[in-house]
Design a protein around this motif. Sequence first.
Motif, PDB file in Angstrom:
ATOM      1  N   PRO A 220      10.138 -15.174   4.613  1.00 49.69           N
ATOM      2  CA  PRO A 220      11.226 -14.086   4.256  1.00 49.69           C
ATOM      3  C   PRO A 220      11.443 -12.888   4.996  1.00 49.69           C
ATOM      4  N   THR A 221      10.327 -12.394   5.189  1.00 48.95           N
ATOM      5  CA  THR A 221      10.246 -11.334   6.296  1.00 48.95           C
ATOM      6  C   THR A 221      10.786 -11.432   7.729  1.00 48.95           C
ATOM      7  N   VAL A 222      10.698 -12.472   8.057  1.00 51.77           N
ATOM      8  CA  VAL A 222      10.973 -13.000   9.463  1.00 51.77           C
ATOM      9  C   VAL A 222      12.572 -13.166   9.367  1.00 51.77           C
ATOM     10  N   GLU A 223      12.942 -13.928   8.223  1.00 49.63           N
ATOM     11  CA  GLU A 223      14.464 -14.272   7.881  1.00 49.63           C
ATOM     12  C   GLU A 223      15.180 -12.665   7.821  1.00 49.63           C
ATOM     13  N   LEU A 224      14.609 -11.957   7.052  1.00 48.24           N
ATOM     14  CA  LEU A 224      15.406 -10.872   6.756  1.00 48.24           C
ATOM     15  C   LEU A 224      15.425  -9.753   7.986  1.00 48.24           C
ATOM     16  N   LEU A 225      14.371  -9.712   9.014  1.00 47.93           N
ATOM     17  CA  LEU A 225      14.554  -9.228  10.186  1.00 47.93           C
ATOM     18  C   LEU A 225      15.885  -9.613  11.006  1.00 47.93           C
ATOM     19  N   GLU A 226      15.793 -10.822  11.044  1.00 48.48           N
ATOM     20  CA  GLU A 226      17.129 -11.438  11.574  1.00 48.48           C
ATOM     21  C   GLU A 226      18.293 -10.997  11.227  1.00 48.48           C
ATOM     22  N   LYS A 227      18.450 -10.727   9.908  1.00 48.00           N
ATOM     23  CA  LYS A 227      19.572 -10.274   9.193  1.00 48.00           C
ATOM     24  C   LYS A 227      19.847  -8.893   9.587  1.00 48.00           C
ATOM     25  N   LEU A 228      18.891  -8.185   9.394  1.00 52.56           N
ATOM     26  CA  LEU A 228      18.830  -6.658   9.454  1.00 52.56           C
ATOM     27  C   LEU A 228      19.289  -6.377  10.970  1.00 52.56           C
ATOM     28  N   ALA A 252       2.907   0.427  -0.530  1.00 50.04           N
ATOM     29  CA  ALA A 252       1.734  -0.169  -1.145  1.00 50.04           C
ATOM     30  C   ALA A 252       0.745   1.230  -1.559  1.00 50.04           C
ATOM     31  N   LEU A 253       0.774   2.218  -0.684  1.00 49.45           N
ATOM     32  CA  LEU A 253      -0.152   3.404  -0.716  1.00 49.45           C
ATOM     33  C   LEU A 253       0.062   4.063  -2.189  1.00 49.45           C
ATOM     34  N   ARG A 254       1.576   3.983  -2.452  1.00 50.09           N
ATOM     35  CA  ARG A 254       1.809   4.700  -3.819  1.00 50.09           C
ATOM     36  C   ARG A 254       1.010   4.462  -5.102  1.00 50.09           C
ATOM     37  N   ALA A 255       0.808   3.120  -5.021  1.00 51.65           N
ATOM     38  CA  ALA A 255      -0.013   2.588  -6.152  1.00 51.65           C
ATOM     39  C   ALA A 255      -1.807   2.363  -5.869  1.00 51.65           C
ATOM     40  N   ASN A 256      -1.935   2.735  -4.450  1.00 50.44           N
ATOM     41  CA  ASN A 256      -3.551   2.755  -4.017  1.00 50.44           C
ATOM     42  C   ASN A 256      -3.573   3.867  -3.246  1.00 50.44           C
ATOM     43  N   PRO A 257      -3.588   5.236  -3.835  1.00 51.57           N
ATOM     44  CA  PRO A 257      -3.896   6.450  -3.233  1.00 51.57           C
ATOM     45  C   PRO A 257      -5.286   6.661  -2.374  1.00 51.57           C
ATOM     46  N   SER A 258      -6.283   6.033  -2.987  1.00 46.65           N
ATOM     47  CA  SER A 258      -7.691   6.040  -2.505  1.00 46.65           C
ATOM     48  C   SER A 258      -7.856   5.581  -0.903  1.00 46.65           C
ATOM     49  N   LEU A 259      -6.844   4.606  -0.459  1.00 40.47           N
ATOM     50  CA  LEU A 259      -6.661   4.135   0.749  1.00 40.47           C
ATOM     51  C   LEU A 259      -6.323   5.261   1.816  1.00 40.47           C
ATOM     52  N   ILE A 400       0.542  -5.359  -0.051  1.00 37.69           N
ATOM     53  CA  ILE A 400       1.205  -5.259   0.949  1.00 37.69           C
ATOM     54  C   ILE A 400       1.532  -6.877   1.270  1.00 37.69           C
ATOM     55  N   ALA A 401       0.656  -7.814   1.052  1.00 39.46           N
ATOM     56  CA  ALA A 401       0.976  -9.202   1.254  1.00 39.46           C
ATOM     57  C   ALA A 401       2.167  -9.456   0.222  1.00 39.46           C
ATOM     58  N   SER A 402       2.215  -9.162  -0.937  1.00 41.07           N
ATOM     59  CA  SER A 402       3.164  -9.299  -1.949  1.00 41.07           C
ATOM     60  C   SER A 402       4.638  -8.909  -1.465  1.00 41.07           C
ATOM     61  N   LEU A 403       4.881  -7.803  -0.872  1.00 38.88           N
ATOM     62  CA  LEU A 403       5.827  -7.212  -0.391  1.00 38.88           C
ATOM     63  C   LEU A 403       6.326  -7.990   0.984  1.00 38.88           C
ATOM     64  N   ASN A 409      12.286  -6.875  -2.301  1.00 37.59           N
ATOM     65  CA  ASN A 409      11.502  -6.009  -3.212  1.00 37.59           C
ATOM     66  C   ASN A 409      11.181  -4.755  -2.353  1.00 37.59           C
ATOM     67  N   LEU A 410      10.901  -4.976  -1.130  1.00 42.31           N
ATOM     68  CA  LEU A 410      10.321  -3.850  -0.142  1.00 42.31           C
ATOM     69  C   LEU A 410      11.473  -3.127   0.145  1.00 42.31           C
ATOM     70  N   VAL A 411      12.806  -3.667   0.474  1.00 41.39           N
ATOM     71  CA  VAL A 411      13.767  -2.921   0.768  1.00 41.39           C
ATOM     72  C   VAL A 411      14.269  -2.017  -0.216  1.00 41.39           C
TER      73      VAL A 411
END
Length: 414
Positions: A220-228, A252-259, A400-403, A409-411
């Motif tokens: 889905p990321t590859v397909e979205l890149l082509e559309k964008l 993803a850092l917003r929910a995982n600030p320790s990283l 990160i993988a889920s996004l 959802n990422l956009v």
Amino acid sequence: MTNSFRLPDLGEGLTEAELVTWLVEVGDTVELNQVIAEVETAKASVELPSPYAGTVTALHAEEGTTIEVGTAIIDIADGSGIDTADGSDTAERVPVLVGYGVVGEGASRRGSRTVTSAPDAPVAEKSSRPLASPPVRFVARQEGIDLSEVPATGAHGEVTRDDIAAFLTRVEEPPVASAEVTNETRTPIKGVRKHTAAAMVSSAFTAPHVTEFLTVDVTPTVELLEKLRATKHFRDIRLTPLALVAKALLVALRANPSLNSEWDEKNQEIVTKGYVNLGIAAATPRGLMVPNIKNAHTLGLKDLAHALNVLTATAKDGKTGQEDLADGTITITNVGVFGVDSGTPILNPGEAAILCFGAIRRQPWEFEGEIALRSLTTLSLSFDHRLVDGEQGSRFLADIASLLSDPLNLVALA
């Protein structure tokens, strides 16, 4: 009167620099703030302007040597400027140059700035010396090329990178072999290579590294890149998979600030950053460097893609400044551009995590109950186990993988 110019503090607490090229000779007349030399620190290439006007009477260092801050490098007679031969301490003897700050009481090293040349602008030199920008001089020096032997095709008569490449295709230089073993080439460890080696050893033996891996269906990321890429919004922006991976990390850092934190050994504190200076590991003519995008968490996808393009182009041209390398908080290394599937990256010193982005490959994968060809990549995350528990690191990588598996959802979250 003879004034001795001592190597100034070039910022970031650096204590030494390599003298790359003298742009003046004994007997030359120099003006105030005229560039007299190029030096290379562990972090950047820097041009030194003269704090005096007058005649050069002595050069105290040879090209290729390493000089400590505060060491006299050139004498200029009958000139005007700041007299540094008064027996005062080193900090007081170092003159204030255009673009520099003197480190002393009330002064901050991080506030110091360096003077760099304008992009692609050749250095103004004597007619007896070939014209070339500092990055071109660096490449020539690495290849052992005398610039005076290279035909120049630049608009102003300067030697360009293409001229260097053309010269190398015509002339085969024999390898520099040691006196005893003729089948070996020895390269001095200095500059960026020396700094990187010391930093990686310190990181590897200071922070307890843990690395986790996760294979992700990024179709889905590859397909979205082509559309964008086909939209008017991204028509003038080079949009790569790395841009979406970077955006996924930032979200993803917003929910995982320790990283996005740092271990303060002196004060025995964990410092969690409320901002993200996103580092991108880059292979440059000077070696591995990790410039960072300041306040990357505030950027939309288009601005982030543009910032990535500028960062990588600047690094490849050898024009990364010290301010671009300082204060990173988390890093991405993209080994996929080399066709590599994964890796176990070492943390950039002072950071809690580094994400490794592997090559995207078409492979069989279970999708909606069937086996189909999908675009897959492997993400690996190294983190400092003092700062990040296994659960925190795993959740961050999974987020990160889920996004990337559902980039709409990422956009929306971006």
